[in-house]
Design a protein around this motif. Structure first.
Motif, PDB file in Angstrom:
ATOM      1  N   GLN A  38       0.857  -1.178   0.000  1.00 36.17           N
ATOM      2  CA  GLN A  38       0.000   0.000   0.000  1.00 36.17           C
ATOM      3  C   GLN A  38       0.894   1.229   0.000  1.00 36.17           C
ATOM      4  N   ASN A  39       0.830   1.993  -1.058  1.00 35.93           N
ATOM      5  CA  ASN A  39       1.692   3.161  -1.151  1.00 35.93           C
ATOM      6  C   ASN A  39       1.158   4.297  -0.279  1.00 35.93           C
ATOM      7  N   PRO A  40       1.932   5.354  -0.119  1.00 32.32           N
ATOM      8  CA  PRO A  40       1.501   6.446   0.772  1.00 32.32           C
ATOM      9  C   PRO A  40       0.187   7.105   0.361  1.00 32.32           C
ATOM     10  N   TRP A  41      -0.272   6.894  -0.850  1.00 37.29           N
ATOM     11  CA  TRP A  41      -1.540   7.468  -1.284  1.00 37.29           C
ATOM     12  C   TRP A  41      -2.708   6.503  -1.063  1.00 37.29           C
ATOM     13  N   GLY A  42      -2.426   5.338  -0.502  1.00 36.42           N
ATOM     14  CA  GLY A  42      -3.481   4.387  -0.155  1.00 36.42           C
ATOM     15  C   GLY A  42      -3.751   3.313  -1.183  1.00 36.42           C
ATOM     16  N   GLN A  43      -3.123   3.394  -2.333  1.00 31.19           N
ATOM     17  CA  GLN A  43      -3.358   2.404  -3.384  1.00 31.19           C
ATOM     18  C   GLN A  43      -2.729   1.067  -3.005  1.00 31.19           C
ATOM     19  N   LEU A  44      -3.495   0.000  -3.141  1.00 33.69           N
ATOM     20  CA  LEU A  44      -3.009  -1.351  -2.861  1.00 33.69           C
ATOM     21  C   LEU A  44      -2.592  -2.025  -4.159  1.00 33.69           C
ATOM     22  N   ILE A  45      -1.360  -2.503  -4.185  1.00 30.95           N
ATOM     23  CA  ILE A  45      -0.821  -3.172  -5.364  1.00 30.95           C
ATOM     24  C   ILE A  45      -0.515  -4.621  -5.007  1.00 30.95           C
ATOM     25  N   ASN A  46      -1.006  -5.535  -5.832  1.00 32.38           N
ATOM     26  CA  ASN A  46      -0.740  -6.949  -5.620  1.00 32.38           C
ATOM     27  C   ASN A  46       0.699  -7.268  -6.025  1.00 32.38           C
ATOM     28  N   LEU A  47       1.466  -7.840  -5.083  1.00 34.31           N
ATOM     29  CA  LEU A  47       2.853  -8.186  -5.358  1.00 34.31           C
ATOM     30  C   LEU A  47       2.990  -9.653  -5.772  1.00 34.31           C
ATOM     31  N   PHE A  48       2.410 -10.527  -4.976  1.00 38.66           N
ATOM     32  CA  PHE A  48       2.532 -11.963  -5.228  1.00 38.66           C
ATOM     33  C   PHE A  48       1.248 -12.681  -4.833  1.00 38.66           C
ATOM     34  N   TYR A  49       0.901 -13.649  -5.651  1.00 39.48           N
ATOM     35  CA  TYR A  49      -0.052 -14.690  -5.261  1.00 39.48           C
ATOM     36  C   TYR A  49       0.801 -15.918  -4.978  1.00 39.48           C
ATOM     37  N   ILE A  50       0.859 -16.362  -3.719  1.00 39.78           N
ATOM     38  CA  ILE A  50       1.838 -17.392  -3.375  1.00 39.78           C
ATOM     39  C   ILE A  50       1.321 -18.275  -2.237  1.00 39.78           C
ATOM     40  N   PRO A  51       0.373 -19.161  -2.521  1.00 43.66           N
ATOM     41  CA  PRO A  51      -0.120 -20.064  -1.475  1.00 43.66           C
ATOM     42  C   PRO A  51       0.910 -21.087  -1.010  1.00 43.66           C
ATOM     43  N   SER A  52       1.940 -21.325  -1.842  1.00 45.68           N
ATOM     44  CA  SER A  52       3.040 -22.204  -1.458  1.00 45.68           C
ATOM     45  C   SER A  52       4.213 -21.935  -2.397  1.00 45.68           C
ATOM     46  N   GLY A  53       5.404 -22.362  -1.973  1.00 44.70           N
ATOM     47  CA  GLY A  53       6.561 -22.255  -2.838  1.00 44.70           C
ATOM     48  C   GLY A  53       7.218 -20.889  -2.811  1.00 44.70           C
ATOM     49  N   THR A  54       8.029 -20.626  -3.831  1.00 41.32           N
ATOM     50  CA  THR A  54       8.822 -19.408  -3.924  1.00 41.32           C
ATOM     51  C   THR A  54       8.615 -18.755  -5.277  1.00 41.32           C
ATOM     52  N   LYS A  55       8.535 -17.421  -5.250  1.00 41.86           N
ATOM     53  CA  LYS A  55       8.446 -16.638  -6.477  1.00 41.86           C
ATOM     54  C   LYS A  55       9.370 -15.437  -6.371  1.00 41.86           C
ATOM     55  N   GLN A  56       9.821 -14.968  -7.529  1.00 41.27           N
ATOM     56  CA  GLN A  56      10.657 -13.777  -7.548  1.00 41.27           C
ATOM     57  C   GLN A  56      10.173 -12.850  -8.640  1.00 41.27           C
ATOM     58  N   ASN A  57      10.253 -11.541  -8.328  1.00 41.96           N
ATOM     59  CA  ASN A  57       9.913 -10.520  -9.307  1.00 41.96           C
ATOM     60  C   ASN A  57      10.854  -9.349  -9.082  1.00 41.96           C
ATOM     61  N   GLY A  58      11.922  -9.314  -9.859  1.00 41.84           N
ATOM     62  CA  GLY A  58      12.895  -8.234  -9.708  1.00 41.84           C
ATOM     63  C   GLY A  58      13.581  -8.287  -8.359  1.00 41.84           C
ATOM     64  N   ARG A  59      13.502  -7.177  -7.629  1.00 38.56           N
ATOM     65  CA  ARG A  59      14.150  -7.116  -6.309  1.00 38.56           C
ATOM     66  C   ARG A  59      13.329  -7.775  -5.209  1.00 38.56           C
ATOM     67  N   LEU A  60      12.121  -8.176  -5.534  1.00 37.66           N
ATOM     68  CA  LEU A  60      11.250  -8.789  -4.537  1.00 37.66           C
ATOM     69  C   LEU A  60      11.146 -10.290  -4.760  1.00 37.66           C
ATOM     70  N   SER A  61      11.085 -11.011  -3.659  1.00 37.97           N
ATOM     71  CA  SER A  61      10.790 -12.435  -3.746  1.00 37.97           C
ATOM     72  C   SER A  61       9.956 -12.818  -2.520  1.00 37.97           C
ATOM     73  N   ALA A  62       9.260 -13.942  -2.636  1.00 35.95           N
ATOM     74  CA  ALA A  62       8.412 -14.396  -1.539  1.00 35.95           C
ATOM     75  C   ALA A  62       8.473 -15.908  -1.456  1.00 35.95           C
ATOM     76  N   THR A  63       8.362 -16.387  -0.224  1.00 37.29           N
ATOM     77  CA  THR A  63       8.336 -17.821   0.034  1.00 37.29           C
ATOM     78  C   THR A  63       7.220 -18.117   1.016  1.00 37.29           C
ATOM     79  N   THR A  64       6.419 -19.128   0.708  1.00 43.74           N
ATOM     80  CA  THR A  64       5.381 -19.576   1.637  1.00 43.74           C
ATOM     81  C   THR A  64       5.617 -21.036   1.971  1.00 43.74           C
TER      82      THR A  64
END
Lengths: 110, 113
Positions: free
Chosen positions: A37-63
């Protein structure tokens, strides 16, 4: 209902630093998403990740669904990364409803 | 992705009045969701709106206070009725794609004075 806790609640870092945000949930899920959620309140979806690992540029996520947690990694932070990060889950049998976590407020200092 | 247009983006309202928030999606969706985000807090689901049926409200939210319309598969409105300062929040509409990613409108920042 399902409980979703995030840590840390606040994080202040210098530009260029790396960070790890954590999301713990209390029951099994069939959907987990990370949002920024940026300072203006807009919510941006980063990852859909119910399991496993994903990467997008400088961001990554693991569930790790069996242990009921998810991690969001941000590398080489930029000031535009500032804002609040939420994880949100749909518990199994939850009829598509998302329960949002408590959030982590990230501030990147130039 | 989905393009969601929500309006107004912000408003300042007098207590006791009502405000209707509109949410328009660029394609047909089965479910639309309305959330409230109180200052400094996380998002809380108000209700789920299906086309052609009454909205389903979460615990703590009632239809008299937050009536919802869903006249077709691309549009919904949320009304905040008889407002008090405690209703000052960001209100957001959301849709999802096949039970995967959720997309949000830009939100309506409401201040009640």
């Amino acid at each position: 209902g399902i409980q979703v806790e995030q840590s840390p609640p606040d994080l202040i870092l210098q530009e260029g630093a790396n960070s790890t945000l954590r999301c713990n949930f209390s029951d099994s899920v069939n959907n987990l998403q990370w949002f920024h959620q940026n300072p203006w309140g807009q919510l941006i979806n980063l990852f859909y990740i119910p399991s496993g690992t994903k990467q997008n540029g400088r961001l990554s996520a693991t569930t790790v669904a069996t242990e009921r947690y998810s991690l969001l990694y941000i590398s080489s932070s930029q000031t535009t990364d500032s804002g609040v990060y939420f994880c949100a889950v749909e518990e199994t049998g939850g009829n598509e409803k998302l329960t949002f976590g408590t959030g982590t407020r990230l501030t990147i200092i130039p | 992705s989905a393009v969601i247009s929500q309006k107004p983006s912000r408003d300042i309202c007098q207590r006791g009045t009502s405000l209707t928030i509109q949410c328009q999606v660029d394609s047909q969706v089965t479910m639309m969701f309305w959330y409230r985000q109180q200052p400094g807090q996380s998002l809380t689901l108000i209700a789920t709106a299906n086309q052609g049926s009454e909205a389903t409200y979460e615990s703590g939210f009632v239809i008299d206070k937050f009536p919802i319309s869903r006249p077709n598969l691309t549009f919904s409105t949320l009304t905040v009725s008889n407002m008090s300062p405690e209703d000052s929040s960001i209100y957001l509409c959301s849709v999802d794609r096949g039970r995967t990613e959720a997309f949000f409108g830009q939100g309506t920042r409401l201040t009640v004075v």
